[in-house]
Design an enzyme around this catalytic site. Sequence first.
Site, PDB file in Angstrom:
ATOM      1  N   CYS A  49       0.822  -1.210   0.000  1.00  0.00           N
ATOM      2  CA  CYS A  49       0.000   0.000   0.000  1.00  0.00           C
ATOM      3  C   CYS A  49       0.859   1.264   0.000  1.00  0.00           C
ATOM      4  O   CYS A  49       1.688   1.448   0.894  1.00  0.00           O
ATOM      5  CB  CYS A  49      -0.918  -0.013   1.223  1.00  0.00           C
ATOM      6  SG  CYS A  49      -1.816   1.532   1.464  1.00  0.00           S
ATOM      7  N   SER A 125      -8.804   0.189   6.124  1.00  0.00           N
ATOM      8  CA  SER A 125      -7.601   0.503   5.364  1.00  0.00           C
ATOM      9  C   SER A 125      -6.357   0.445   6.243  1.00  0.00           C
ATOM     10  O   SER A 125      -6.420   0.435   7.468  1.00  0.00           O
ATOM     11  CB  SER A 125      -7.741   1.908   4.753  1.00  0.00           C
ATOM     12  OG  SER A 125      -7.944   2.867   5.785  1.00  0.00           O
ATOM     13  N   VAL A 126      -5.200   0.401   5.586  1.00  0.00           N
ATOM     14  CA  VAL A 126      -3.908   0.605   6.223  1.00  0.00           C
ATOM     15  C   VAL A 126      -3.374   1.946   5.735  1.00  0.00           C
ATOM     16  O   VAL A 126      -3.739   2.401   4.647  1.00  0.00           O
ATOM     17  CB  VAL A 126      -2.909  -0.527   5.890  1.00  0.00           C
ATOM     18  CG1 VAL A 126      -3.279  -1.813   6.584  1.00  0.00           C
ATOM     19  CG2 VAL A 126      -2.792  -0.754   4.376  1.00  0.00           C
ATOM     20  N   GLU A 141      -5.173   7.822   9.097  1.00  0.00           N
ATOM     21  CA  GLU A 141      -4.905   8.803   8.046  1.00  0.00           C
ATOM     22  C   GLU A 141      -3.391   8.967   7.910  1.00  0.00           C
ATOM     23  O   GLU A 141      -2.725   9.552   8.763  1.00  0.00           O
ATOM     24  CB  GLU A 141      -5.567  10.139   8.378  1.00  0.00           C
ATOM     25  CG  GLU A 141      -5.193  11.292   7.463  1.00  0.00           C
ATOM     26  CD  GLU A 141      -5.309  10.942   5.981  1.00  0.00           C
ATOM     27  OE1 GLU A 141      -4.272  10.999   5.287  1.00  0.00           O
ATOM     28  OE2 GLU A 141      -6.433  10.590   5.544  1.00  0.00           O
TER      29      GLU A 141
END
Length: 322
Positions: A49, A125-126, A141
């Site tokens: 990511c 999410s990561v 974030e």
Amino acid sequence: MKSDALIPRSENGDFQRPGAQFRDVISPDPDGRFPAESGRYHLYVSYACPWAHRTLIVRKLKGLENIVGVTVVHPHMSLVESWRFYNSEDGAAEEGCVPDPLHPGVKRLKELYLKADPEYSGRFSVPVLWDKTNGTIVSNESSEIIRMLNSAFNYLLPPEKQKIDLYPPRLQLQIDSVNLQIYENINNGVYKCGLAKGQQAYDRAIEDLFTQLDAVESHLQVKHDEGPFYFGRLLTETDIRLFVTVIRFDIVYYNLFKTNRKMIRLDYPNIHRWMQNLYWNISEFRLTTNVGHIKQHYFSLTILNPWAIVPDGPLPEVVPIS
């Protein structure tokens, strides 16, 4: 639920990335909710990511390896069930992947989000910055996490690491302005191309992407005599935010996300030289870049690549400095 339904788009088919929902801040204030303490915080990341990659670079640049722990998830992700941790059923472990060391039995990142907030309904999410003391998520974030890592733990660091400032006061206005353009048109721009639903949405995204890349190319040509970084002499968070997309561009986005108007290595000599310098001459960039995880993750997204075939090239994956 079909995975395509989990990709938010406008009525015109433009990909729209949702905002992060955990937005607390670690500070040097010992009386704050999240005080900067050694060993208290843990990063959950994916090598694949780009948003998580930002945090890994800053963590290493600032020498925070013994202060903020890290766990790498498996490169394969389910849009519905989220990122998963390595388990014994996987056989040989992917490089760097381990079970969650803090929560035995937890199989997916989704479970940590729900531990932090049982009513949470956003994306899983990561990166995730986890507080072990309160058992919750501080932030998911990445742009805010890298600023915490840049300064919040300085009092715990040796002088040479304290001096590293990726968001120096005299450049902050410029950094904020450039970061916004790079985020909208490059970092997120490649996703707008790859996840567009309709030709017109794709056409808008591809034009914005390459207009911005052209602008970066011109800027780096002008700045070349001043120094090797985006702002010349000083390495800043802008270099990090741009690098994580550029390093993936030829390897993944060019084919999978249909950003194939130009290649970085062939068509953008100044961007390519800038990226090579970061990768080959600053070890923190190279040591946090895992091309195997990057290719495995992106090309396992069957919504874009139904047979999950991982292409062989381009070779070399990162061109050596000649």
